[in-house]
Design a protein around this motif. Sequence first.
Motif, PDB file in Angstrom:
ATOM      1  N   ASN A  32      32.500 104.381  11.202  1.00 46.56           N
ATOM      2  CA  ASN A  32      31.464 105.181  10.553  1.00 46.56           C
ATOM      3  C   ASN A  32      30.097 104.502  10.637  1.00 46.56           C
ATOM      4  O   ASN A  32      29.178 104.865   9.908  1.00 46.56           O
ATOM      5  N   GLY A  33      29.979 103.498  11.501  1.00 46.75           N
ATOM      6  CA  GLY A  33      28.701 102.845  11.731  1.00 46.75           C
ATOM      7  C   GLY A  33      28.232 101.922  10.623  1.00 46.75           C
ATOM      8  O   GLY A  33      27.044 101.627  10.530  1.00 46.75           O
ATOM      9  N   GLN A  34      29.167 101.468   9.796  1.00 48.13           N
ATOM     10  CA  GLN A  34      28.821 100.577   8.687  1.00 48.13           C
ATOM     11  C   GLN A  34      29.604  99.274   8.793  1.00 48.13           C
ATOM     12  O   GLN A  34      30.671  99.217   9.409  1.00 48.13           O
ATOM     13  N   THR A  35      29.067  98.243   8.162  1.00 48.11           N
ATOM     14  CA  THR A  35      29.792  96.989   8.050  1.00 48.11           C
ATOM     15  C   THR A  35      30.058  96.705   6.571  1.00 48.11           C
ATOM     16  O   THR A  35      29.372  97.237   5.703  1.00 48.11           O
ATOM     17  N   ILE A  36      31.034  95.878   6.342  1.00 47.04           N
ATOM     18  CA  ILE A  36      31.399  95.504   4.977  1.00 47.04           C
ATOM     19  C   ILE A  36      30.948  94.079   4.723  1.00 47.04           C
ATOM     20  O   ILE A  36      31.237  93.174   5.511  1.00 47.04           O
ATOM     21  N   ASP A  37      30.238  93.893   3.626  1.00 46.83           N
ATOM     22  CA  ASP A  37      29.907  92.550   3.168  1.00 46.83           C
ATOM     23  C   ASP A  37      30.996  92.087   2.207  1.00 46.83           C
ATOM     24  O   ASP A  37      31.598  91.050   2.399  1.00 46.83           O
ATOM     25  N   ALA A  38      31.256  92.894   1.166  1.00 48.98           N
ATOM     26  CA  ALA A  38      32.283  92.539   0.178  1.00 48.98           C
ATOM     27  C   ALA A  38      32.856  93.792  -0.465  1.00 48.98           C
ATOM     28  O   ALA A  38      32.113  94.611  -1.002  1.00 48.98           O
TER      29      ALA A  38
END
Length: 142
Positions: A32-38
């Motif tokens: 979905n074009g996002q990254t996860i930090d936490a």
Amino acid sequence: MPEINFFTEEVNFELKHKKIIRQWLHDVSASNGQTIDALNYIYCSDNYLLDVNQQYLNHDYFTDIITFDNRDDLSAPISADLFISLDRVKDNASKQDAQFEHELHRVMVHGLLHLLGQNDKSPEEQKEMTKREEDSLSLLHI
């Protein structure tokens, strides 16, 4: 790799297949074009989540998940706390004649999809949310 953590409050529970689930959540986010930090998943009881619902959202009812997006900027990597009532998940699974683990994974990705911008207020949005949940669940191979 993003920080994806699993905690408990007022329940005795150990999530199975953590490594696979972390990768799956990362893959859903990336697709979905996002990254996860936490991402912090907190598994709890109905009463614990009811207290959270009352205290922070002024809602007086049971729910399966409450998601708190910790970002000030929605274009930033995802940072959130997701509280999941295992009592509700178990009850929902029983009502839908589904396995507990399947329903738990559905609820987990439901919260992530909200963080990715998916809403579910209208019937059309609910239909799209269900489709996205099913598509995401098809990527999980345990």
